[in-house]
Design an enzyme around this catalytic site. Structure first.
Site, PDB file in Angstrom:
ATOM      1  N   ASP A  86      73.578  12.688  -5.026  1.00  0.00           N
ATOM      2  CA  ASP A  86      73.769  11.390  -4.527  1.00  0.00           C
ATOM      3  C   ASP A  86      72.627  10.467  -5.613  1.00  0.00           C
ATOM      4  O   ASP A  86      71.627  11.527  -4.739  1.00  0.00           O
ATOM      5  CB  ASP A  86      75.446  10.794  -3.733  1.00  0.00           C
ATOM      6  CG  ASP A  86      75.979  10.041  -4.796  1.00  0.00           C
ATOM      7  OD1 ASP A  86      75.401   9.284  -5.978  1.00  0.00           O
ATOM      8  OD2 ASP A  86      76.999   9.281  -4.461  1.00  0.00           O
ATOM      9  N   ALA A  88      70.761   6.730  -5.243  1.00  0.00           N
ATOM     10  CA  ALA A  88      71.036   5.360  -4.730  1.00  0.00           C
ATOM     11  C   ALA A  88      69.805   4.384  -5.850  1.00  0.00           C
ATOM     12  O   ALA A  88      69.511   5.035  -6.521  1.00  0.00           O
ATOM     13  CB  ALA A  88      70.127   5.978  -3.099  1.00  0.00           C
ATOM     14  N   GLY A 101      75.625   0.584  -6.777  1.00  0.00           N
ATOM     15  CA  GLY A 101      75.175  -0.200  -7.982  1.00  0.00           C
ATOM     16  C   GLY A 101      76.277  -0.357  -9.453  1.00  0.00           C
ATOM     17  O   GLY A 101      76.495  -0.977 -10.147  1.00  0.00           O
ATOM     18  N   GLY A 102      77.307   1.282  -9.371  1.00  0.00           N
ATOM     19  CA  GLY A 102      77.859   1.703 -10.210  1.00  0.00           C
ATOM     20  C   GLY A 102      79.243   1.449  -9.181  1.00  0.00           C
ATOM     21  O   GLY A 102      80.527   1.832  -9.588  1.00  0.00           O
ATOM     22  N   GLU A 108      82.035   7.666  -3.060  1.00  0.00           N
ATOM     23  CA  GLU A 108      80.355   8.489  -2.467  1.00  0.00           C
ATOM     24  C   GLU A 108      79.987   8.473  -0.947  1.00  0.00           C
ATOM     25  O   GLU A 108      79.701   9.584  -0.483  1.00  0.00           O
ATOM     26  CB  GLU A 108      79.400   7.162  -3.247  1.00  0.00           C
ATOM     27  CG  GLU A 108      79.154   8.175  -4.779  1.00  0.00           C
ATOM     28  CD  GLU A 108      78.516   6.567  -5.514  1.00  0.00           C
ATOM     29  OE1 GLU A 108      78.283   6.667  -6.793  1.00  0.00           O
ATOM     30  OE2 GLU A 108      77.905   5.817  -4.819  1.00  0.00           O
TER      31      GLU A 108
END
Ligand code: 5RP
Length: 223
Positions: A86, A88, A101-102, A108
């Site tokens: 993933d 960051a 942020g998304g 996650e």
């Protein structure tokens, strides 16, 4: 001071994503995060033509992965992943991360926590000496004003709710002690999840830096 233009950043993200794809082996169960760096991972992973099964932290990642021929299972029938990969938003020198942020940090975190190895991929602009606000939050809609009053320095983000119906917000208070803040945010009723990820969750960080990929190892694989 180097100028990290969009082209350089994109190249660094791709280099980190490709380095992570190489860590995936035949037969593995793979957790996919979300964000643009994870989107760079998908074709790199698909090109390897491995026999793997994935789960995805976000519906659009699930869709994109399937379009590339990757097998994606729902994450309600699997209780362990071999590896999760993933992006960051911020990576501190001591291994603390800010994610979300998304707006996908709740899922996650569940994916990362289920994995024997959690590998973070990023371009060099994500590296910071120490974390700084904001810290993304997912909040229950029920009792939202009371939860916000409890949290104090918090703003609601103007984005759709999470796939689980949570309200996305950002904590804007002090982040100097991430461990204490993490414990406190987790203790506030109405907070579904926050975007602080501790170093003991992180196996490896792969940072695209110029033409190279820097590796920072924080924890041994959990098996
Ligand atoms: C989404 C995330 C992303 O991993 C994070 O925002 C990084 O995204 P990108 O790879 O686009 O920079 O935590 O919730």
């Amino acid at each position: 001071v180097p100028d990290y233009g969009d082209v350089d950043r994109e190249r660094e993200k791709q280099a980190a994503a490709e380095a992570a794809a190489v860590l995936v082996r035949d037969g593995m169960r793979v957790g996919l995060g979300s964000g643009t760096t994870t989107e760079d991972l998908l074709p790199a992973l698909a090109r390897r033509r491995l026999s793997i099964r994935c789960v995805a932290a976000a519906p659009h990642i699930e869709r994109e992965a399937r379009e590339l021929g990757l097998i994606v299972d729902p994450f309600d029938s699997v209780d362990h992943l071999d590896i999760a990969i993933d992006g960051a938003d911020k990576i501190a020198d001591d291994g603390w991360l800010i994610k979300g942020g998304g707006a996908a940090h709740t899922r996650e975190k569940i994916v990362a926590a289920a994995a024997g190895e959690f590998v973070v991929i990023a371009d060099s602009t994500k590296c910071v000496p120490a974390l700084a606000p904001p810290v993304p939050l997912e909040l229950l809609r029920f009792g939202l004003p009371a939860t916000m009053r409890h949290l104090g320095s918090v703003t609601i983000r103007d984005v759709p709710p999470s796939p689980d119906g949570g309200v996305i917000a950002d904590y804007r208070g002090d982040v100097a002690d991430p461990a204490a803040l993490s414990a406190w945010l987790s203790s506030v009723p109405g907070v579904v999840a926050h975007g602080l990820f501790p170093p003991d969750m992180v196996t490896l960080v792969l940072i695209g830096r110029g033409e190279t990929v820097e590796q920072r190892r924080f924890q041994p694989a959990r098996g």
